[in-house]
Scaffold this motif. Structure first.
Motif, PDB file in Angstrom:
ATOM      1  N   ILE A  53      -6.497  11.897  -7.056  1.00  0.00           N
ATOM      2  CA  ILE A  53      -7.045  13.002  -6.238  1.00  0.00           C
ATOM      3  C   ILE A  53      -6.779  12.735  -4.762  1.00  0.00           C
ATOM      4  O   ILE A  53      -6.316  13.603  -4.018  1.00  0.00           O
ATOM      5  CB  ILE A  53      -8.563  13.169  -6.497  1.00  0.00           C
ATOM      6  CG1 ILE A  53      -8.821  13.662  -7.923  1.00  0.00           C
ATOM      7  CG2 ILE A  53      -9.204  14.093  -5.463  1.00  0.00           C
ATOM      8  CD1 ILE A  53     -10.286  13.558  -8.352  1.00  0.00           C
ATOM      9  N   LEU A  54      -7.062  11.523  -4.338  1.00  0.00           N
ATOM     10  CA  LEU A  54      -6.886  11.180  -2.910  1.00  0.00           C
ATOM     11  C   LEU A  54      -5.405  11.237  -2.517  1.00  0.00           C
ATOM     12  O   LEU A  54      -5.054  11.759  -1.459  1.00  0.00           O
ATOM     13  CB  LEU A  54      -7.470   9.792  -2.635  1.00  0.00           C
ATOM     14  CG  LEU A  54      -8.996   9.705  -2.766  1.00  0.00           C
ATOM     15  CD1 LEU A  54      -9.460   8.241  -2.815  1.00  0.00           C
ATOM     16  CD2 LEU A  54      -9.700  10.450  -1.629  1.00  0.00           C
ATOM     17  N   ARG A  55      -4.550  10.793  -3.416  1.00  0.00           N
ATOM     18  CA  ARG A  55      -3.107  10.816  -3.090  1.00  0.00           C
ATOM     19  C   ARG A  55      -2.623  12.260  -3.014  1.00  0.00           C
ATOM     20  O   ARG A  55      -1.834  12.634  -2.158  1.00  0.00           O
ATOM     21  CB  ARG A  55      -2.312  10.029  -4.135  1.00  0.00           C
ATOM     22  CG  ARG A  55      -2.448   8.509  -3.984  1.00  0.00           C
ATOM     23  CD  ARG A  55      -1.722   7.759  -5.083  1.00  0.00           C
ATOM     24  NE  ARG A  55      -0.287   7.962  -5.048  1.00  0.00           N
ATOM     25  CZ  ARG A  55       0.550   7.242  -4.283  1.00  0.00           C
ATOM     26  NH1 ARG A  55       0.063   6.306  -3.486  1.00  0.00           N
ATOM     27  NH2 ARG A  55       1.850   7.456  -4.295  1.00  0.00           N
ATOM     28  N   SER A  56      -3.175  13.114  -3.901  1.00  0.00           N
ATOM     29  CA  SER A  56      -2.746  14.538  -3.884  1.00  0.00           C
ATOM     30  C   SER A  56      -3.161  15.197  -2.568  1.00  0.00           C
ATOM     31  O   SER A  56      -2.595  16.214  -2.162  1.00  0.00           O
ATOM     32  CB  SER A  56      -3.381  15.283  -5.063  1.00  0.00           C
ATOM     33  OG  SER A  56      -4.785  15.426  -4.835  1.00  0.00           O
ATOM     34  N   LYS A  57      -4.153  14.582  -1.902  1.00  0.00           N
ATOM     35  CA  LYS A  57      -4.598  15.167  -0.618  1.00  0.00           C
ATOM     36  C   LYS A  57      -3.941  14.442   0.563  1.00  0.00           C
ATOM     37  O   LYS A  57      -4.326  14.605   1.708  1.00  0.00           O
ATOM     38  CB  LYS A  57      -6.122  15.054  -0.499  1.00  0.00           C
ATOM     39  CG  LYS A  57      -6.909  15.900  -1.513  1.00  0.00           C
ATOM     40  CD  LYS A  57      -8.383  15.497  -1.491  1.00  0.00           C
ATOM     41  CE  LYS A  57      -9.157  16.311  -2.524  1.00  0.00           C
ATOM     42  NZ  LYS A  57     -10.084  17.287  -1.913  1.00  0.00           N
ATOM     43  N   GLY A  58      -2.989  13.546   0.210  1.00  0.00           N
ATOM     44  CA  GLY A  58      -2.269  12.819   1.260  1.00  0.00           C
ATOM     45  C   GLY A  58      -3.161  11.836   1.987  1.00  0.00           C
ATOM     46  O   GLY A  58      -2.971  11.546   3.165  1.00  0.00           O
ATOM     47  N   PHE A  59      -4.147  11.308   1.272  1.00  0.00           N
ATOM     48  CA  PHE A  59      -5.124  10.413   1.906  1.00  0.00           C
ATOM     49  C   PHE A  59      -4.443   9.111   2.315  1.00  0.00           C
ATOM     50  O   PHE A  59      -3.626   8.570   1.559  1.00  0.00           O
ATOM     51  CB  PHE A  59      -6.265  10.119   0.920  1.00  0.00           C
ATOM     52  CG  PHE A  59      -7.557   9.811   1.605  1.00  0.00           C
ATOM     53  CD1 PHE A  59      -7.969   8.498   1.778  1.00  0.00           C
ATOM     54  CD2 PHE A  59      -8.334  10.823   2.131  1.00  0.00           C
ATOM     55  CE1 PHE A  59      -9.138   8.203   2.431  1.00  0.00           C
ATOM     56  CE2 PHE A  59      -9.521  10.543   2.787  1.00  0.00           C
ATOM     57  CZ  PHE A  59      -9.927   9.230   2.944  1.00  0.00           C
ATOM     58  N   THR A  60      -4.735   8.636   3.506  1.00  0.00           N
ATOM     59  CA  THR A  60      -4.101   7.379   3.957  1.00  0.00           C
ATOM     60  C   THR A  60      -5.166   6.315   4.220  1.00  0.00           C
ATOM     61  O   THR A  60      -6.336   6.640   4.414  1.00  0.00           O
ATOM     62  CB  THR A  60      -3.335   7.610   5.283  1.00  0.00           C
ATOM     63  OG1 THR A  60      -4.278   8.083   6.246  1.00  0.00           O
ATOM     64  CG2 THR A  60      -2.204   8.590   5.095  1.00  0.00           C
ATOM     65  N   VAL A  61      -4.710   5.061   4.179  1.00  0.00           N
ATOM     66  CA  VAL A  61      -5.589   3.948   4.541  1.00  0.00           C
ATOM     67  C   VAL A  61      -4.921   3.184   5.672  1.00  0.00           C
ATOM     68  O   VAL A  61      -3.702   3.261   5.842  1.00  0.00           O
ATOM     69  CB  VAL A  61      -5.850   3.008   3.340  1.00  0.00           C
ATOM     70  CG1 VAL A  61      -6.698   3.697   2.288  1.00  0.00           C
ATOM     71  CG2 VAL A  61      -4.549   2.485   2.746  1.00  0.00           C
ATOM     72  N   THR A  62      -5.704   2.459   6.471  1.00  0.00           N
ATOM     73  CA  THR A  62      -5.143   1.665   7.564  1.00  0.00           C
ATOM     74  C   THR A  62      -5.197   0.199   7.166  1.00  0.00           C
ATOM     75  O   THR A  62      -6.265  -0.310   6.849  1.00  0.00           O
ATOM     76  CB  THR A  62      -5.947   1.887   8.857  1.00  0.00           C
ATOM     77  OG1 THR A  62      -6.026   3.297   9.081  1.00  0.00           O
ATOM     78  CG2 THR A  62      -5.288   1.209  10.045  1.00  0.00           C
ATOM     79  N   GLU A  63      -4.057  -0.450   7.145  1.00  0.00           N
ATOM     80  CA  GLU A  63      -4.021  -1.861   6.765  1.00  0.00           C
ATOM     81  C   GLU A  63      -4.562  -2.734   7.907  1.00  0.00           C
ATOM     82  O   GLU A  63      -4.736  -2.261   9.026  1.00  0.00           O
ATOM     83  CB  GLU A  63      -2.578  -2.238   6.413  1.00  0.00           C
ATOM     84  CG  GLU A  63      -2.029  -1.416   5.240  1.00  0.00           C
ATOM     85  CD  GLU A  63      -0.916  -2.141   4.511  1.00  0.00           C
ATOM     86  OE1 GLU A  63      -1.019  -2.211   3.265  1.00  0.00           O
ATOM     87  OE2 GLU A  63       0.009  -2.610   5.179  1.00  0.00           O
ATOM     88  N   GLU A  64      -4.808  -4.008   7.596  1.00  0.00           N
ATOM     89  CA  GLU A  64      -5.350  -4.909   8.642  1.00  0.00           C
ATOM     90  C   GLU A  64      -4.425  -4.955   9.854  1.00  0.00           C
ATOM     91  O   GLU A  64      -4.847  -5.073  10.980  1.00  0.00           O
ATOM     92  CB  GLU A  64      -5.557  -6.325   8.061  1.00  0.00           C
ATOM     93  CG  GLU A  64      -6.910  -6.407   7.369  1.00  0.00           C
ATOM     94  CD  GLU A  64      -7.220  -7.785   6.778  1.00  0.00           C
ATOM     95  OE1 GLU A  64      -8.078  -7.795   5.865  1.00  0.00           O
ATOM     96  OE2 GLU A  64      -6.635  -8.789   7.198  1.00  0.00           O
ATOM     97  N   SER A  65      -3.115  -4.801   9.563  1.00  0.00           N
ATOM     98  CA  SER A  65      -2.138  -4.851  10.674  1.00  0.00           C
ATOM     99  C   SER A  65      -2.241  -3.603  11.538  1.00  0.00           C
ATOM    100  O   SER A  65      -1.653  -3.499  12.604  1.00  0.00           O
ATOM    101  CB  SER A  65      -0.727  -4.923  10.069  1.00  0.00           C
ATOM    102  OG  SER A  65      -0.565  -3.765   9.243  1.00  0.00           O
ATOM    103  N   GLY A  66      -2.990  -2.613  11.041  1.00  0.00           N
ATOM    104  CA  GLY A  66      -3.123  -1.379  11.815  1.00  0.00           C
ATOM    105  C   GLY A  66      -2.193  -0.272  11.335  1.00  0.00           C
ATOM    106  O   GLY A  66      -2.320   0.874  11.725  1.00  0.00           O
ATOM    107  N   THR A  67      -1.264  -0.654  10.432  1.00  0.00           N
ATOM    108  CA  THR A  67      -0.343   0.409   9.970  1.00  0.00           C
ATOM    109  C   THR A  67      -1.043   1.290   8.923  1.00  0.00           C
ATOM    110  O   THR A  67      -1.829   0.815   8.117  1.00  0.00           O
ATOM    111  CB  THR A  67       0.917  -0.195   9.294  1.00  0.00           C
ATOM    112  OG1 THR A  67       0.462  -1.189   8.365  1.00  0.00           O
ATOM    113  CG2 THR A  67       1.855  -0.810  10.296  1.00  0.00           C
TER     114      THR A  67
END
Ligand code: NSS
Ligand code: MG
Length: 435
Positions: A281-295
């Motif tokens: 569901i989250l991927r279908s909404k283009g949901f993003t996460v921020t990695e520790e590196s900030g990316t």
């Protein structure tokens, strides 16, 4: 004999002489008369009228005993009843610099929390909290669970070493408990289904509206259960607490301007959402996460869910959602791995609707001694601190499970409070340890 204002505000007392004890909540002085709103010890308020010269030196929060005759007058604030004062005894005249007034900063209200607890908002919150705690206890007792008390000074982490508060315990090091769980697990072999309400401590290095450094933790554990059993206990418990709080604390919820229409819908069953489906569901909404590196990158299977993803999953939900089957890698050492699905934990979090976030975490515990010993080591924990706990796997291990519910998280949802700090009498956070 003194009465409370809630008793007096009835036609039975009109024309009768009564005595009330309390504190001056508001004071309006005119030439002839003075109008004192007196607050009793349960927060109820009634107007008392005296000749102005009789209360000349009275100040806000002075403690008084008032005797007078009850009368009804639609203009009287707080319900149309008032007391025509005959006598007033002042126990203590409060300082004229009482710091809590009509408007002050949140910080001042926190600095003076010991006085701010007298405000209508905090009285309402405290009463709702007392009812929520009472209902939690009532549900467990009525359903045959045994209350137990776990220690809060311990030698090991339950929820990861990074949020432990270390303390000097005589000549050795110890910690404040993060959760009673391991001790509840010890008690199921002789007491069956057990529950506890204890303070839990987390050295959270984050300032959020959902985290406290000390919170009230309602936990439960039972032998011979399945994951579905544990989910059903939780949804029955939470529905019971919410439905009865809405009824028993309607006045206080109304004072907090909480429209309870949504809470009245809370009843079992709650949705069971598999973790993989949640990620889809989250991927279908283009949901993003921020990695520790900030990316930033797209969320993917294997990621834990954070408040943003929980908010996205629950924003249109009318009831809580159980997310089930998290990757074992994002769960603590004690979570049982699904024998049919390698890498998947038999665990679930209950997410409140409308983005209020995680209310409970729970699931089945790893009951095999070899597996759990490996998991303790893999988590970088010192197995020696868990030797007593491993005895529970050495001697008569059984399938078992339980959960932990954050009272303040539940309170924040029930009261629609902006900040979790509003739901606890003396909040403890990274930047606050007084009053
Ligand atoms: N007996 C168990 O299975 C409990 C388990 N050992 C446990 O502690 N899980 S938990 O860390 O998710 O915390 C459980 C709940 O405790 C609440 N919680 C957890 N951490 C906090 C903080 N920092 N502040 C306020 N509330 C908190 C929140 O509702 C969590 O879902
Ligand atoms: Mg959790």
């Amino acid at each position: 004999m003194s009465l409370r204002t809630s008793q007096i505000k009835s036609s039975d007392y009109i024309g009768k002489e009564v005595t009330i004890r309390g504190w001056v909540y508001r004071l309006r002085k005119q030439k002839e008369n003075a109008f004192a709103l007196v607050r009793d010890d349960r927060g109820g308020v009634i107007q008392c009228i005296f000749p102005a010269d009789k209360v000349a030196g009275l100040t806000i929060e002075s403690s008084v005993e008032v005797t007078g005759v009850v009368s009804q007058d639609a203009r009287a604030p707080e319900g149309g009843y008032e007391i025509k004062g005959k006598n007033i005894r002042v126990y203590s005249v409060a300082g004229t610099d009482y710091p809590i007034g009509e408007y002050q900063s949140d910080e001042l209200l926190l600095d003076k929390r010991h006085l701010a607890l007298r405000t209508r908002k905090m009285v309402a919150m405290a009463k709702i909290r007392a009812t929520v705690l009472d209902l939690g206890r009532r549900w467990f007792v009525d359903n045959g669970w045994m209350e137990v008390t776990a220690p809060t000074i311990v030698k090991g982490a339950v929820e990861g070493g990074s949020t432990l508060f270390k303390l000097k315990y005589f000549d050795e090091e110890a910690y404040l408990s993060q959760s009673a769980q391991l001790y509840l697990e010890a008690m199921i072999f002789s007491l069956g289904p057990v529950w506890s309400l204890t303070p839990s401590f987390r050295a959270e290095k984050s300032r959020t509206v959902r985290h406290l450094a000390e919170f009230s933790h309602l936990e439960a554990e039972a032998p011979w259960v399945t994951l579905e059993d544990i989910l059903q206990v939780q949804e029955q418990l939470v529905s019971y607490i919410i439905q009865k709080t809405v009824k028993e604390r309607a006045e206080e919820l109304a004072f907090l301007k909480r429209d309870t229409t949504d809470l009245k819908k809370i009843e079992p069953p709650f949705e069971r959402l598999p973790y993989d489906k949640a990620i889809e569901i989250l991927r279908s909404k283009g949901f993003t996460v921020t990695e520790e590196s900030g990316t930033k990158r797209e969320i993917r299977a294997g990621d834990d869910l954070n408040i943003d993803s929980e908010r996205e999953l629950t924003k249109d939900a009318s009831k809580p959602i159980f997310v089930i089957g998290y990757p074992i890698a994002v769960k603590p050492f004690y979570v049982k791995e699904d024998p049919e699905r390698k890498g998947v934990g038999l665990a679930a979090d209950m997410l409140a609707p409308r983005g209020f976030g995680e209310i409970t975490s729970g699931g089945l515990r790893e009951d095999d001694i070899v597996s759990i010993t490996e998991r303790i080591k893999k988590e970088g924990l010192n197995p020696a601190a868990y030797d007593w706990y491993l005895d529970l796997r050495r001697y008569g291990s059984v399938p078992h499970g339980g959960f932990g519910l954050g009272i303040e998280r539940l309170m924040r949802w029930i009261t629609n409070a902006d900040d979790i700090k509003d739901t606890v009498l003396f909040p403890r956070t990274m930047s606050r340890v007084t009053p």
